[in-house]
Design a protein around this motif. Structure first.
Motif, PDB file in Angstrom:
ATOM      1  N   ARG A 101      21.408 -19.564   6.438  1.00  0.00           N
ATOM      2  CA  ARG A 101      20.513 -20.588   5.890  1.00  0.00           C
ATOM      3  C   ARG A 101      19.741 -19.961   4.739  1.00  0.00           C
ATOM      4  O   ARG A 101      18.878 -19.123   4.957  1.00  0.00           O
ATOM      5  CB  ARG A 101      19.563 -21.110   6.955  1.00  0.00           C
ATOM      6  CG  ARG A 101      18.744 -22.279   6.469  1.00  0.00           C
ATOM      7  CD  ARG A 101      17.988 -22.923   7.596  1.00  0.00           C
ATOM      8  NE  ARG A 101      17.490 -24.209   7.151  1.00  0.00           N
ATOM      9  CZ  ARG A 101      17.062 -25.146   7.958  1.00  0.00           C
ATOM     10  NH1 ARG A 101      17.072 -24.948   9.261  1.00  0.00           N
ATOM     11  NH2 ARG A 101      16.623 -26.274   7.492  1.00  0.00           N
ATOM     12  N   GLU A 102      20.093 -20.356   3.515  1.00  0.00           N
ATOM     13  CA  GLU A 102      19.480 -19.774   2.333  1.00  0.00           C
ATOM     14  C   GLU A 102      18.593 -20.750   1.563  1.00  0.00           C
ATOM     15  O   GLU A 102      17.799 -20.321   0.737  1.00  0.00           O
ATOM     16  CB  GLU A 102      20.551 -19.235   1.386  1.00  0.00           C
ATOM     17  CG  GLU A 102      21.333 -18.090   1.974  1.00  0.00           C
ATOM     18  CD  GLU A 102      22.375 -17.525   1.035  1.00  0.00           C
ATOM     19  OE1 GLU A 102      22.867 -16.435   1.324  1.00  0.00           O
ATOM     20  OE2 GLU A 102      22.701 -18.172   0.027  1.00  0.00           O
ATOM     21  N   ARG A 103      18.735 -22.028   1.798  1.00  0.00           N
ATOM     22  CA  ARG A 103      17.922 -23.005   1.067  1.00  0.00           C
ATOM     23  C   ARG A 103      16.526 -23.082   1.677  1.00  0.00           C
ATOM     24  O   ARG A 103      16.364 -22.983   2.883  1.00  0.00           O
ATOM     25  CB  ARG A 103      18.580 -24.378   1.082  1.00  0.00           C
ATOM     26  CG  ARG A 103      19.899 -24.386   0.359  1.00  0.00           C
ATOM     27  CD  ARG A 103      20.537 -25.740   0.227  1.00  0.00           C
ATOM     28  NE  ARG A 103      20.003 -26.757   1.095  1.00  0.00           N
ATOM     29  CZ  ARG A 103      20.093 -28.052   0.841  1.00  0.00           C
ATOM     30  NH1 ARG A 103      20.681 -28.477  -0.233  1.00  0.00           N
ATOM     31  NH2 ARG A 103      19.606 -28.931   1.683  1.00  0.00           N
ATOM     32  N   PHE A 104      15.534 -23.258   0.825  1.00  0.00           N
ATOM     33  CA  PHE A 104      14.160 -23.375   1.280  1.00  0.00           C
ATOM     34  C   PHE A 104      13.799 -24.842   1.481  1.00  0.00           C
ATOM     35  O   PHE A 104      14.273 -25.710   0.752  1.00  0.00           O
ATOM     36  CB  PHE A 104      13.191 -22.770   0.261  1.00  0.00           C
ATOM     37  CG  PHE A 104      13.259 -21.272   0.202  1.00  0.00           C
ATOM     38  CD1 PHE A 104      12.673 -20.506   1.190  1.00  0.00           C
ATOM     39  CD2 PHE A 104      13.897 -20.640  -0.838  1.00  0.00           C
ATOM     40  CE1 PHE A 104      12.725 -19.128   1.146  1.00  0.00           C
ATOM     41  CE2 PHE A 104      13.957 -19.263  -0.896  1.00  0.00           C
ATOM     42  CZ  PHE A 104      13.371 -18.505   0.099  1.00  0.00           C
ATOM     43  N   TYR A 105      12.959 -25.093   2.446  1.00  0.00           N
ATOM     44  CA  TYR A 105      12.451 -26.433   2.726  1.00  0.00           C
ATOM     45  C   TYR A 105      10.941 -26.370   2.755  1.00  0.00           C
ATOM     46  O   TYR A 105      10.347 -25.305   2.892  1.00  0.00           O
ATOM     47  CB  TYR A 105      12.986 -26.946   4.072  1.00  0.00           C
ATOM     48  CG  TYR A 105      14.479 -27.142   4.049  1.00  0.00           C
ATOM     49  CD1 TYR A 105      15.024 -28.322   3.572  1.00  0.00           C
ATOM     50  CD2 TYR A 105      15.336 -26.139   4.464  1.00  0.00           C
ATOM     51  CE1 TYR A 105      16.389 -28.504   3.524  1.00  0.00           C
ATOM     52  CE2 TYR A 105      16.703 -26.308   4.418  1.00  0.00           C
ATOM     53  CZ  TYR A 105      17.232 -27.493   3.942  1.00  0.00           C
ATOM     54  OH  TYR A 105      18.584 -27.658   3.884  1.00  0.00           O
ATOM     55  N   GLY A 106      10.335 -27.529   2.654  1.00  0.00           N
ATOM     56  CA  GLY A 106       8.883 -27.598   2.693  1.00  0.00           C
ATOM     57  C   GLY A 106       8.317 -27.683   1.293  1.00  0.00           C
ATOM     58  O   GLY A 106       8.965 -28.147   0.359  1.00  0.00           O
ATOM     59  N   GLU A 107       7.098 -27.221   1.151  1.00  0.00           N
ATOM     60  CA  GLU A 107       6.376 -27.311  -0.116  1.00  0.00           C
ATOM     61  C   GLU A 107       7.014 -26.414  -1.174  1.00  0.00           C
ATOM     62  O   GLU A 107       7.449 -25.310  -0.880  1.00  0.00           O
ATOM     63  CB  GLU A 107       4.927 -26.857   0.088  1.00  0.00           C
ATOM     64  CG  GLU A 107       4.176 -27.615   1.144  1.00  0.00           C
ATOM     65  CD  GLU A 107       3.424 -28.799   0.584  1.00  0.00           C
ATOM     66  OE1 GLU A 107       3.159 -28.832  -0.635  1.00  0.00           O
ATOM     67  OE2 GLU A 107       3.095 -29.680   1.380  1.00  0.00           O
ATOM     68  N   PHE A 108       7.052 -26.891  -2.417  1.00  0.00           N
ATOM     69  CA  PHE A 108       7.448 -26.060  -3.551  1.00  0.00           C
ATOM     70  C   PHE A 108       6.433 -26.248  -4.659  1.00  0.00           C
ATOM     71  O   PHE A 108       5.696 -27.240  -4.701  1.00  0.00           O
ATOM     72  CB  PHE A 108       8.868 -26.381  -4.043  1.00  0.00           C
ATOM     73  CG  PHE A 108       9.032 -27.769  -4.592  1.00  0.00           C
ATOM     74  CD1 PHE A 108       8.725 -28.063  -5.911  1.00  0.00           C
ATOM     75  CD2 PHE A 108       9.503 -28.790  -3.780  1.00  0.00           C
ATOM     76  CE1 PHE A 108       8.876 -29.343  -6.402  1.00  0.00           C
ATOM     77  CE2 PHE A 108       9.664 -30.068  -4.272  1.00  0.00           C
ATOM     78  CZ  PHE A 108       9.348 -30.353  -5.589  1.00  0.00           C
ATOM     79  N   ARG A 109       6.411 -25.258  -5.555  1.00  0.00           N
ATOM     80  CA  ARG A 109       5.449 -25.331  -6.651  1.00  0.00           C
ATOM     81  C   ARG A 109       5.891 -24.418  -7.777  1.00  0.00           C
ATOM     82  O   ARG A 109       6.282 -23.275  -7.543  1.00  0.00           O
ATOM     83  CB  ARG A 109       4.074 -24.912  -6.153  1.00  0.00           C
ATOM     84  CG  ARG A 109       3.002 -25.019  -7.194  1.00  0.00           C
ATOM     85  CD  ARG A 109       1.678 -24.679  -6.574  1.00  0.00           C
ATOM     86  NE  ARG A 109       0.649 -24.745  -7.581  1.00  0.00           N
ATOM     87  CZ  ARG A 109      -0.590 -25.075  -7.324  1.00  0.00           C
ATOM     88  NH1 ARG A 109      -0.945 -25.359  -6.109  1.00  0.00           N
ATOM     89  NH2 ARG A 109      -1.464 -25.098  -8.286  1.00  0.00           N
ATOM     90  N   ARG A 110       5.836 -24.939  -8.987  1.00  0.00           N
ATOM     91  CA  ARG A 110       6.141 -24.149 -10.186  1.00  0.00           C
ATOM     92  C   ARG A 110       5.056 -24.448 -11.209  1.00  0.00           C
ATOM     93  O   ARG A 110       4.773 -25.604 -11.496  1.00  0.00           O
ATOM     94  CB  ARG A 110       7.514 -24.534 -10.735  1.00  0.00           C
ATOM     95  CG  ARG A 110       7.998 -23.668 -11.862  1.00  0.00           C
ATOM     96  CD  ARG A 110       8.337 -22.295 -11.314  1.00  0.00           C
ATOM     97  NE  ARG A 110       8.450 -21.323 -12.356  1.00  0.00           N
ATOM     98  CZ  ARG A 110       9.508 -20.554 -12.526  1.00  0.00           C
ATOM     99  NH1 ARG A 110      10.537 -20.654 -11.716  1.00  0.00           N
ATOM    100  NH2 ARG A 110       9.533 -19.681 -13.486  1.00  0.00           N
ATOM    101  N   VAL A 111       4.422 -23.419 -11.752  1.00  0.00           N
ATOM    102  CA  VAL A 111       3.331 -23.573 -12.706  1.00  0.00           C
ATOM    103  C   VAL A 111       3.765 -22.931 -14.022  1.00  0.00           C
ATOM    104  O   VAL A 111       4.175 -21.772 -14.044  1.00  0.00           O
ATOM    105  CB  VAL A 111       2.039 -22.910 -12.172  1.00  0.00           C
ATOM    106  CG1 VAL A 111       0.922 -23.023 -13.186  1.00  0.00           C
ATOM    107  CG2 VAL A 111       1.638 -23.522 -10.843  1.00  0.00           C
ATOM    108  N   ILE A 112       3.669 -23.711 -15.112  1.00  0.00           N
ATOM    109  CA  ILE A 112       4.132 -23.242 -16.423  1.00  0.00           C
ATOM    110  C   ILE A 112       3.015 -23.480 -17.440  1.00  0.00           C
ATOM    111  O   ILE A 112       2.546 -24.611 -17.596  1.00  0.00           O
ATOM    112  CB  ILE A 112       5.406 -23.994 -16.847  1.00  0.00           C
ATOM    113  CG1 ILE A 112       6.501 -23.788 -15.809  1.00  0.00           C
ATOM    114  CG2 ILE A 112       5.862 -23.556 -18.231  1.00  0.00           C
ATOM    115  CD1 ILE A 112       7.605 -24.794 -15.860  1.00  0.00           C
TER     116      ILE A 112
END
Length: 166
Positions: A101-112
């Motif tokens: 199991r390599e995919r992430f689940y739950g919250e994600f966030r990217r700040v640019i």
């Protein structure tokens, strides 16, 4: 009934250890033998992102396969673009026995951080086939940087000597 053997066991140990080390580096360690805690903005996974120039436009592509567009939140404030949201686990996964199991689940966030002077009306975003494409019109401009002089106050030749332990 004999226990089922994982056919990837020897191979997955290496990848699991690499993933664990990456996770500890990014999110801090958890107590051994405990379940991972729910992800928050502080421990959110970071989606793969490409940033490129197309003419004078800045284009940001964020890979969000398996994420419902309704679960994606785009915000722009004080020159910073934030892409965040949630990827929910597939309901069929509840009964599955994962071998890898390599995919992430739950919250994600990217700040640019966007270039100085960017206004919200320059930004458009589209979602297609799991890819968010954000365009910042006229976002590519020559850098208005100023070189700062460095005063050298050292006297004579500076050298460092290496001492060997006795």
């Amino acid at each position: 009934m004999p226990e089922r053997r994982n056919p990837f066991e020897g191979v997955t140990d290496f990848f699991s250890e690499m993933a664990r080390m990456r996770s500890v580096g990014l999110h801090g360690g958890a107590e051994r033998g405990t379940e991972p805690t729910e992800r928050t903005h502080a421990s959110a996974w970071v989606p793969a992102t490409d940033i490129l120039a197309q003419g004078d436009d800045l284009v940001i592509r964020v890979e969000l396969s398996g994420v419902d567009p309704e679960d994606v939140d785009l915000r722009f404030t004080h020159g910073v673009l934030t892409v965040s949201g949630t990827r929910s686990p597939d309901l069929a996964d509840d009964t599955a026995e994962f071998l890898i199991r390599e995919r992430f689940y739950g919250e994600f966030r990217r700040v640019i951080t966007l270039p100085d002077g960017t206004d919200a009306d320059q930004i458009t975003a589209e979602f297609e086939d799991g890819l968010v494409e954000i365009t910042v019109r006229n976002g590519v401009s020559p850098s208005d940087s100023t070189k700062i002089a460095l005063a050298d106050k050292s006297e004579g030749v500076t050298s460092r000597k290496v001492s060997r332990g006795s």
